[in-house]
Design a protein around this motif. Structure first.
Motif, mmCIF file in Angstrom:
data_model
loop_
_atom_site.group_PDB
_atom_site.id
_atom_site.type_symbol
_atom_site.label_atom_id
_atom_site.label_comp_id
_atom_site.label_asym_id
_atom_site.label_seq_id
_atom_site.Cartn_x
_atom_site.Cartn_y
_atom_site.Cartn_z
ATOM 1 N N ARG A 88 8.938 141.836 14.402
ATOM 2 C CA ARG A 88 7.576 142.359 14.450
ATOM 3 C C ARG A 88 6.688 141.526 13.531
ATOM 4 O O ARG A 88 7.158 140.944 12.572
ATOM 5 C CB ARG A 88 7.539 143.816 14.021
ATOM 6 C CG ARG A 88 8.298 144.728 14.974
ATOM 7 C CD ARG A 88 8.220 146.173 14.538
ATOM 8 N NE ARG A 88 8.691 146.426 13.182
ATOM 9 C CZ ARG A 88 9.964 146.558 12.814
ATOM 10 N NH1 ARG A 88 10.909 146.429 13.700
ATOM 11 N NH2 ARG A 88 10.284 146.786 11.560
ATOM 12 N N ALA A 89 5.414 141.530 13.853
ATOM 13 C CA ALA A 89 4.449 140.811 13.018
ATOM 14 C C ALA A 89 4.511 141.376 11.596
ATOM 15 O O ALA A 89 4.589 142.587 11.393
ATOM 16 C CB ALA A 89 3.041 140.952 13.586
ATOM 17 N N GLY A 90 4.495 140.500 10.635
ATOM 18 C CA GLY A 90 4.508 140.910 9.232
ATOM 19 C C GLY A 90 5.889 141.185 8.668
ATOM 20 O O GLY A 90 6.053 141.314 7.479
ATOM 21 N N VAL A 91 6.894 141.270 9.529
ATOM 22 C CA VAL A 91 8.266 141.543 9.068
ATOM 23 C C VAL A 91 9.015 140.234 8.885
ATOM 24 O O VAL A 91 9.772 140.070 7.945
ATOM 25 C CB VAL A 91 9.017 142.442 10.092
ATOM 26 C CG1 VAL A 91 10.468 142.605 9.701
ATOM 27 C CG2 VAL A 91 8.330 143.784 10.188
ATOM 28 N N SER A 92 8.800 139.285 9.789
ATOM 29 C CA SER A 92 9.543 138.026 9.755
ATOM 30 C C SER A 92 8.896 136.994 8.884
ATOM 31 O O SER A 92 7.765 136.964 8.608
ATOM 32 C CB SER A 92 9.695 137.491 11.177
ATOM 33 O OG SER A 92 8.458 137.421 11.832
ATOM 34 N N THR B 90 16.106 142.418 1.507
ATOM 35 C CA THR B 90 14.964 141.533 1.726
ATOM 36 C C THR B 90 15.421 140.079 1.761
ATOM 37 O O THR B 90 14.981 139.302 2.627
ATOM 38 C CB THR B 90 13.901 141.728 0.626
ATOM 39 O OG1 THR B 90 13.490 143.097 0.638
ATOM 40 C CG2 THR B 90 12.707 140.827 0.848
ATOM 41 N N ALA B 91 16.295 139.691 0.856
ATOM 42 C CA ALA B 91 16.800 138.315 0.829
ATOM 43 C C ALA B 91 17.558 137.993 2.112
ATOM 44 O O ALA B 91 17.427 136.894 2.656
ATOM 45 C CB ALA B 91 17.690 138.107 -0.389
ATOM 46 N N ILE B 92 18.318 138.942 2.610
ATOM 47 C CA ILE B 92 19.064 138.734 3.861
ATOM 48 C C ILE B 92 18.097 138.555 5.020
ATOM 49 O O ILE B 92 18.279 137.673 5.862
ATOM 50 C CB ILE B 92 20.044 139.903 4.116
ATOM 51 C CG1 ILE B 92 21.175 139.857 3.088
ATOM 52 C CG2 ILE B 92 20.584 139.862 5.540
ATOM 53 C CD1 ILE B 92 22.060 141.078 3.091
ATOM 54 N N ARG B 93 17.030 139.370 5.058
ATOM 55 C CA ARG B 93 16.046 139.255 6.141
ATOM 56 C C ARG B 93 15.302 137.935 6.071
ATOM 57 O O ARG B 93 15.019 137.317 7.095
ATOM 58 C CB ARG B 93 15.077 140.435 6.119
ATOM 59 C CG ARG B 93 15.766 141.676 6.626
ATOM 60 C CD ARG B 93 14.991 142.911 6.761
ATOM 61 N NE ARG B 93 13.564 142.901 6.628
ATOM 62 C CZ ARG B 93 12.845 144.000 6.705
ATOM 63 N NH1 ARG B 93 13.450 145.149 6.890
ATOM 64 N NH2 ARG B 93 11.551 143.955 6.574
ATOM 65 N N VAL B 94 15.008 137.483 4.865
ATOM 66 C CA VAL B 94 14.326 136.197 4.699
ATOM 67 C C VAL B 94 15.232 135.059 5.171
ATOM 68 O O VAL B 94 14.794 134.169 5.905
ATOM 69 C CB VAL B 94 13.882 135.996 3.231
ATOM 70 C CG1 VAL B 94 13.456 134.553 2.978
ATOM 71 C CG2 VAL B 94 12.763 136.959 2.883
ATOM 72 N N ARG B 95 16.508 135.082 4.772
ATOM 73 C CA ARG B 95 17.459 134.049 5.217
ATOM 74 C C ARG B 95 17.618 134.072 6.737
ATOM 75 O O ARG B 95 17.667 133.024 7.386
ATOM 76 C CB ARG B 95 18.811 134.236 4.547
ATOM 77 C CG ARG B 95 18.913 133.574 3.189
ATOM 78 C CD ARG B 95 20.358 133.429 2.733
ATOM 79 N NE ARG B 95 21.118 134.662 2.787
ATOM 80 C CZ ARG B 95 21.291 135.504 1.780
ATOM 81 N NH1 ARG B 95 20.775 135.237 0.599
ATOM 82 N NH2 ARG B 95 21.996 136.606 1.926
ATOM 83 N N SER B 96 17.705 135.275 7.299
ATOM 84 C CA SER B 96 17.839 135.410 8.744
ATOM 85 C C SER B 96 16.619 134.829 9.452
ATOM 86 O O SER B 96 16.750 134.106 10.443
ATOM 87 C CB SER B 96 18.024 136.880 9.116
ATOM 88 O OG SER B 96 18.077 137.037 10.512
ATOM 89 N N ALA B 97 15.431 135.132 8.950
ATOM 90 C CA ALA B 97 14.203 134.607 9.552
ATOM 91 C C ALA B 97 14.165 133.086 9.454
ATOM 92 O O ALA B 97 13.774 132.403 10.413
ATOM 93 C CB ALA B 97 12.979 135.222 8.885
ATOM 94 N N LEU B 98 14.588 132.546 8.328
ATOM 95 C CA LEU B 98 14.619 131.084 8.170
ATOM 96 C C LEU B 98 15.604 130.450 9.147
ATOM 97 O O LEU B 98 15.319 129.395 9.733
ATOM 98 C CB LEU B 98 14.977 130.703 6.736
ATOM 99 C CG LEU B 98 13.869 130.886 5.706
ATOM 100 C CD1 LEU B 98 14.413 130.645 4.288
ATOM 101 C CD2 LEU B 98 12.700 129.957 5.993
ATOM 102 N N MET B 99 16.754 131.067 9.325
ATOM 103 C CA MET B 99 17.743 130.542 10.281
ATOM 104 C C MET B 99 17.186 130.588 11.704
ATOM 105 O O MET B 99 17.336 129.633 12.466
ATOM 106 C CB MET B 99 19.057 131.325 10.179
ATOM 107 C CG MET B 99 19.856 130.989 8.937
ATOM 108 S SD MET B 99 21.379 131.961 8.760
ATOM 109 C CE MET B 99 22.168 131.750 10.328
ATOM 110 N N LYS B 100 16.562 131.710 12.053
ATOM 111 C CA LYS B 100 15.974 131.831 13.387
ATOM 112 C C LYS B 100 14.911 130.764 13.599
ATOM 113 O O LYS B 100 14.904 130.076 14.627
ATOM 114 C CB LYS B 100 15.361 133.220 13.580
ATOM 115 C CG LYS B 100 16.380 134.325 13.692
ATOM 116 C CD LYS B 100 15.708 135.685 13.713
ATOM 117 C CE LYS B 100 16.733 136.795 13.691
ATOM 118 N NZ LYS B 100 16.119 138.130 13.625
#
Length: 142
Positions: free
Chosen positions: A138-142, A4-14
């Motif tokens: 997807r909506a709700g994932v990012s 989850t932390a990796i996905r959050v960091r990835s979304a922030l970078m994007k």
């Protein structure tokens, strides 16, 4: 938890990179709208493409500002990022092809390709790279 932390960091970078790209396109558009003659003289190679036409510069400025605004929205809603980035890449890509065509038709010298590299050709690859990176959001994932 770590995933989850990796996905959050990835979304922030994007989001950050899309917003930076949006800011760049928007700033160019605003500059074109606010000071078309200054823009015409300040951007390397532009005077080689033809005589100054303030209406034409502003028309293109509207296109750049529109792209920037779309990408600010995409940065906020990553689920929309890929189609918006592809739309931006289509405009930028067709713009780049026009520059290539002008060089091929000898309306512009060959060295214009180097002049156009950062402002005309590179943004196409930025848009495509970001679109690829954001695919599958997807909506709700990012």
């Amino acid at each position: 938890m770590q995933e989850t932390a990796i996905r959050v960091r990835s979304a922030l970078m994007k989001r950050g990179l899309i917003a930076l790209f949006a800011l760049t396109l928007s700033a160019n558009g605003v500059y074109m709208l606010a000071a078309p003659l200054a823009w015409y003289g300040d951007i390397a190679g532009v005077p080689n493409t033809g005589p100054f036409n303030p209406h034409f510069v502003r028309d293109i400025g509207v296109a750049y500002l529109t792209q920037g605004l779309l990408l600010f929205w995409a940065a906020r809603r990553l689920a929309l990022a890929t189609p918006f980035l592809i739309a931006v890449a289509i405009f930028l890509g067709l713009h780049a092809l026009l520059h290539l065509w002008d060089v091929a038709a000898e309306r512009l010298p060959m060295d214009h390709l180097i002049i156009d590299l950062p402002g005309v050709f590179l943004p196409v690859f930025v848009a495509l790279g970001l679109a690829y990176w954001c695919r599958g959001e997807r909506a709700g994932v990012s």
